[in-house]
Design a protein around this motif. Sequence first.
Motif, PDB file in Angstrom:
ATOM      1  N   MET A  51      -4.812 -19.498  15.364  1.00 19.75           N
ATOM      2  CA  MET A  51      -5.013 -18.082  15.676  1.00 19.75           C
ATOM      3  C   MET A  51      -5.320 -17.835  17.148  1.00 19.75           C
ATOM      4  O   MET A  51      -5.143 -16.729  17.643  1.00 19.75           O
ATOM      5  CB  MET A  51      -6.134 -17.506  14.811  1.00 19.75           C
ATOM      6  N   LYS A  52      -5.765 -18.860  17.856  1.00 23.07           N
ATOM      7  CA  LYS A  52      -6.075 -18.658  19.274  1.00 23.07           C
ATOM      8  C   LYS A  52      -4.816 -18.457  20.117  1.00 23.07           C
ATOM      9  O   LYS A  52      -4.911 -18.011  21.263  1.00 23.07           O
ATOM     10  CB  LYS A  52      -6.894 -19.824  19.813  1.00 23.07           C
ATOM     11  N   SER A  53      -3.674 -18.778  19.556  1.00 24.04           N
ATOM     12  CA  SER A  53      -2.421 -18.537  20.262  1.00 24.04           C
ATOM     13  C   SER A  53      -1.823 -17.182  19.904  1.00 24.04           C
ATOM     14  O   SER A  53      -0.766 -16.806  20.406  1.00 24.04           O
ATOM     15  CB  SER A  53      -1.415 -19.650  19.934  1.00 24.04           C
ATOM     16  N   LYS A  54      -2.505 -16.435  19.027  1.00 25.32           N
ATOM     17  CA  LYS A  54      -1.990 -15.159  18.535  1.00 25.32           C
ATOM     18  C   LYS A  54      -2.575 -13.980  19.301  1.00 25.32           C
ATOM     19  O   LYS A  54      -3.613 -14.086  19.959  1.00 25.32           O
ATOM     20  CB  LYS A  54      -2.324 -14.994  17.034  1.00 25.32           C
ATOM     21  N   ASN A  55      -1.870 -12.860  19.194  1.00 29.82           N
ATOM     22  CA  ASN A  55      -2.354 -11.592  19.728  1.00 29.82           C
ATOM     23  C   ASN A  55      -2.888 -10.789  18.538  1.00 29.82           C
ATOM     24  O   ASN A  55      -2.115 -10.282  17.717  1.00 29.82           O
ATOM     25  CB  ASN A  55      -1.228 -10.840  20.430  1.00 29.82           C
ATOM     26  N   PHE A  84     -10.272 -16.051  21.573  1.00 30.90           N
ATOM     27  CA  PHE A  84      -9.158 -15.377  20.919  1.00 30.90           C
ATOM     28  C   PHE A  84      -8.705 -14.187  21.776  1.00 30.90           C
ATOM     29  O   PHE A  84      -9.496 -13.592  22.508  1.00 30.90           O
ATOM     30  CB  PHE A  84      -9.557 -14.855  19.534  1.00 30.90           C
ATOM     31  N   LYS A  85      -7.434 -13.824  21.649  1.00 35.12           N
ATOM     32  CA  LYS A  85      -6.918 -12.625  22.292  1.00 35.12           C
ATOM     33  C   LYS A  85      -6.932 -11.515  21.245  1.00 35.12           C
ATOM     34  O   LYS A  85      -6.249 -11.610  20.221  1.00 35.12           O
ATOM     35  CB  LYS A  85      -5.499 -12.853  22.811  1.00 35.12           C
ATOM     36  N   ALA A  86      -7.688 -10.462  21.477  1.00 30.73           N
ATOM     37  CA  ALA A  86      -7.862  -9.431  20.450  1.00 30.73           C
ATOM     38  C   ALA A  86      -8.008  -8.044  21.063  1.00 30.73           C
ATOM     39  O   ALA A  86      -8.476  -7.899  22.192  1.00 30.73           O
ATOM     40  CB  ALA A  86      -9.082  -9.741  19.587  1.00 30.73           C
ATOM     41  N   SER A  87      -7.601  -7.036  20.292  1.00 30.70           N
ATOM     42  CA  SER A  87      -7.732  -5.631  20.693  1.00 30.70           C
ATOM     43  C   SER A  87      -8.145  -4.822  19.479  1.00 30.70           C
ATOM     44  O   SER A  87      -7.944  -5.230  18.328  1.00 30.70           O
ATOM     45  CB  SER A  87      -6.405  -5.083  21.230  1.00 30.70           C
ATOM     46  N   SER A  88      -8.735  -3.649  19.727  1.00 30.38           N
ATOM     47  CA  SER A  88      -9.168  -2.767  18.634  1.00 30.38           C
ATOM     48  C   SER A  88      -8.065  -1.773  18.295  1.00 30.38           C
ATOM     49  O   SER A  88      -7.364  -1.282  19.177  1.00 30.38           O
ATOM     50  CB  SER A  88     -10.448  -2.028  19.021  1.00 30.38           C
ATOM     51  N   SER A  89      -7.917  -1.473  17.020  1.00 28.69           N
ATOM     52  CA  SER A  89      -6.839  -0.591  16.567  1.00 28.69           C
ATOM     53  C   SER A  89      -7.028   0.838  17.042  1.00 28.69           C
ATOM     54  O   SER A  89      -6.054   1.538  17.322  1.00 28.69           O
ATOM     55  CB  SER A  89      -6.730  -0.641  15.040  1.00 28.69           C
ATOM     56  N   TYR A  90      -8.286   1.299  17.116  1.00 30.56           N
ATOM     57  CA  TYR A  90      -8.494   2.696  17.484  1.00 30.56           C
ATOM     58  C   TYR A  90      -8.094   2.971  18.932  1.00 30.56           C
ATOM     59  O   TYR A  90      -7.747   4.092  19.286  1.00 30.56           O
ATOM     60  CB  TYR A  90      -9.933   3.126  17.211  1.00 30.56           C
ATOM     61  N   LYS A  91      -8.120   1.931  19.769  1.00 34.40           N
ATOM     62  CA  LYS A  91      -7.691   2.085  21.161  1.00 34.40           C
ATOM     63  C   LYS A  91      -6.181   1.965  21.301  1.00 34.40           C
ATOM     64  O   LYS A  91      -5.546   2.719  22.038  1.00 34.40           O
ATOM     65  CB  LYS A  91      -8.367   1.031  22.039  1.00 34.40           C
ATOM     66  N   MET A  92      -5.597   1.004  20.583  1.00 36.13           N
ATOM     67  CA  MET A  92      -4.188   0.701  20.766  1.00 36.13           C
ATOM     68  C   MET A  92      -3.271   1.611  19.957  1.00 36.13           C
ATOM     69  O   MET A  92      -2.141   1.874  20.348  1.00 36.13           O
ATOM     70  CB  MET A  92      -3.916  -0.759  20.390  1.00 36.13           C
ATOM     71  N   PHE A  93      -3.752   2.088  18.816  1.00 37.01           N
ATOM     72  CA  PHE A  93      -2.924   2.922  17.946  1.00 37.01           C
ATOM     73  C   PHE A  93      -3.727   4.145  17.505  1.00 37.01           C
ATOM     74  O   PHE A  93      -4.329   4.155  16.433  1.00 37.01           O
ATOM     75  CB  PHE A  93      -2.457   2.131  16.718  1.00 37.01           C
ATOM     76  N   SER A  94      -3.715   5.158  18.327  1.00 37.49           N
ATOM     77  CA  SER A  94      -4.500   6.363  18.022  1.00 37.49           C
ATOM     78  C   SER A  94      -3.975   7.086  16.787  1.00 37.49           C
ATOM     79  O   SER A  94      -4.712   7.818  16.122  1.00 37.49           O
ATOM     80  CB  SER A  94      -4.489   7.313  19.223  1.00 37.49           C
ATOM     81  N   ILE A  95      -2.686   6.874  16.471  1.00 39.46           N
ATOM     82  CA  ILE A  95      -2.098   7.556  15.310  1.00 39.46           C
ATOM     83  C   ILE A  95      -2.376   6.806  14.013  1.00 39.46           C
ATOM     84  O   ILE A  95      -2.104   7.315  12.928  1.00 39.46           O
ATOM     85  CB  ILE A  95      -0.579   7.746  15.485  1.00 39.46           C
ATOM     86  N   LEU A  96      -2.886   5.588  14.126  1.00 38.12           N
ATOM     87  CA  LEU A  96      -3.173   4.790  12.934  1.00 38.12           C
ATOM     88  C   LEU A  96      -4.433   5.305  12.258  1.00 38.12           C
ATOM     89  O   LEU A  96      -5.493   5.364  12.860  1.00 38.12           O
ATOM     90  CB  LEU A  96      -3.348   3.320  13.309  1.00 38.12           C
ATOM     91  N   ASP A  97      -4.314   5.681  11.002  1.00 42.12           N
ATOM     92  CA  ASP A  97      -5.449   6.184  10.232  1.00 42.12           C
ATOM     93  C   ASP A  97      -5.781   5.171   9.140  1.00 42.12           C
ATOM     94  O   ASP A  97      -5.109   5.131   8.099  1.00 42.12           O
ATOM     95  CB  ASP A  97      -5.107   7.542   9.609  1.00 42.12           C
ATOM     96  N   PRO A  98      -6.803   4.343   9.353  1.00 43.60           N
ATOM     97  CA  PRO A  98      -7.140   3.313   8.370  1.00 43.60           C
ATOM     98  C   PRO A  98      -7.526   3.875   7.004  1.00 43.60           C
ATOM     99  O   PRO A  98      -7.467   3.169   5.997  1.00 43.60           O
ATOM    100  CB  PRO A  98      -8.324   2.584   9.015  1.00 43.60           C
ATOM    101  N   LYS A  99      -7.929   5.134   6.953  1.00 46.66           N
ATOM    102  CA  LYS A  99      -8.375   5.727   5.687  1.00 46.66           C
ATOM    103  C   LYS A  99      -7.183   6.091   4.792  1.00 46.66           C
ATOM    104  O   LYS A  99      -7.329   6.248   3.594  1.00 46.66           O
ATOM    105  CB  LYS A  99      -9.204   6.990   5.958  1.00 46.66           C
ATOM    106  N   GLN A 100      -6.026   6.244   5.412  1.00 52.18           N
ATOM    107  CA  GLN A 100      -4.860   6.757   4.700  1.00 52.18           C
ATOM    108  C   GLN A 100      -4.197   5.682   3.851  1.00 52.18           C
ATOM    109  O   GLN A 100      -3.985   4.549   4.293  1.00 52.18           O
ATOM    110  CB  GLN A 100      -3.852   7.312   5.712  1.00 52.18           C
ATOM    111  N   LYS A 101      -3.866   6.036   2.617  1.00 49.15           N
ATOM    112  CA  LYS A 101      -3.093   5.147   1.762  1.00 49.15           C
ATOM    113  C   LYS A 101      -1.639   5.241   2.196  1.00 49.15           C
ATOM    114  O   LYS A 101      -1.082   6.339   2.312  1.00 49.15           O
ATOM    115  CB  LYS A 101      -3.238   5.563   0.294  1.00 49.15           C
ATOM    116  N   ILE A 102      -1.011   4.092   2.457  1.00 47.86           N
ATOM    117  CA  ILE A 102       0.329   4.131   3.039  1.00 47.86           C
ATOM    118  C   ILE A 102       1.401   3.788   2.006  1.00 47.86           C
ATOM    119  O   ILE A 102       1.171   3.026   1.060  1.00 47.86           O
ATOM    120  CB  ILE A 102       0.446   3.167   4.239  1.00 47.86           C
ATOM    121  N   SER A 103       2.562   4.363   2.197  1.00 46.84           N
ATOM    122  CA  SER A 103       3.721   4.108   1.346  1.00 46.84           C
ATOM    123  C   SER A 103       4.457   2.869   1.847  1.00 46.84           C
ATOM    124  O   SER A 103       4.203   2.393   2.959  1.00 46.84           O
ATOM    125  CB  SER A 103       4.657   5.317   1.391  1.00 46.84           C
TER     126      SER A 103
END
Length: 235
Positions: A51-55, A84-103
């Motif tokens: 995982m240390k080689s992953k983004n 590890f190389k890591a980023s937070s979803s709320y910064k990188m994907f503002s349109i991503l809504d973790p609460k939403q059930k996805i199709s």
Amino acid sequence: YGLVGSEMCIRDRYNTMRFKYVCIVALLALFSSCSSIEILNSWKSESMSDMKSKNILAIARTNDNAARRTFENELVEALQSEGFKASSSYKMFSILDPKQKISPEKADSLKVMFREKGYDAIVLTVVKEVQEFTKSVVSNDNDFYAGAYYYPRYYRGFYGYYNHPSSYIPYNYNSTNKEITTYTSANYVLETVVYDLEKSKEEQLVGIVTSKIKEPDNIEKTSKSYVKKIISRLK
């Protein structure tokens, strides 16, 4: 006179011990006000070391946006400190809504979106269960029981102990001042899962930690403690 004198000495020691006892209880209450975190189970595959080689994209799936930001930031910081190389979803994907059930269609679009941004691994945290319960807190409670903390000094001498107010049955010392406050609290069962998106569907899961957070009362402190525990199980 000997018995009366002994009674007065015991009463003085009783008052001194009662004061110490109240101080100890107050100190314990102070420490117990902090939430505790228990690891229920954990697992990681041998490929977790890759995982240390992953983004990595960190996602916290919660209805509380403030908690999401705090937790994702703590997790990203901890992962980065471990190499590890890591980023937070709320910064990188503002349109991503973790609460939403996805199709299924939405899931496909997420795959494209993650690939375009170069993410090939996900660390996802979800709330699996909320265990609500009621608790009662007693204040202005003057009842006193010395107990094992003061063996054998407090109980030394049969006549003094037998004549002491606390040895009567039932012993109820000024209970009319008691105040009982009942409130609702909760424990939370959380699951943090790690996926390698470059693997096949059957092999993508490379790590999982299930934990219980007992009565969290501070987002920042709880997030730090939780992240520290899960990282120790996954690294």
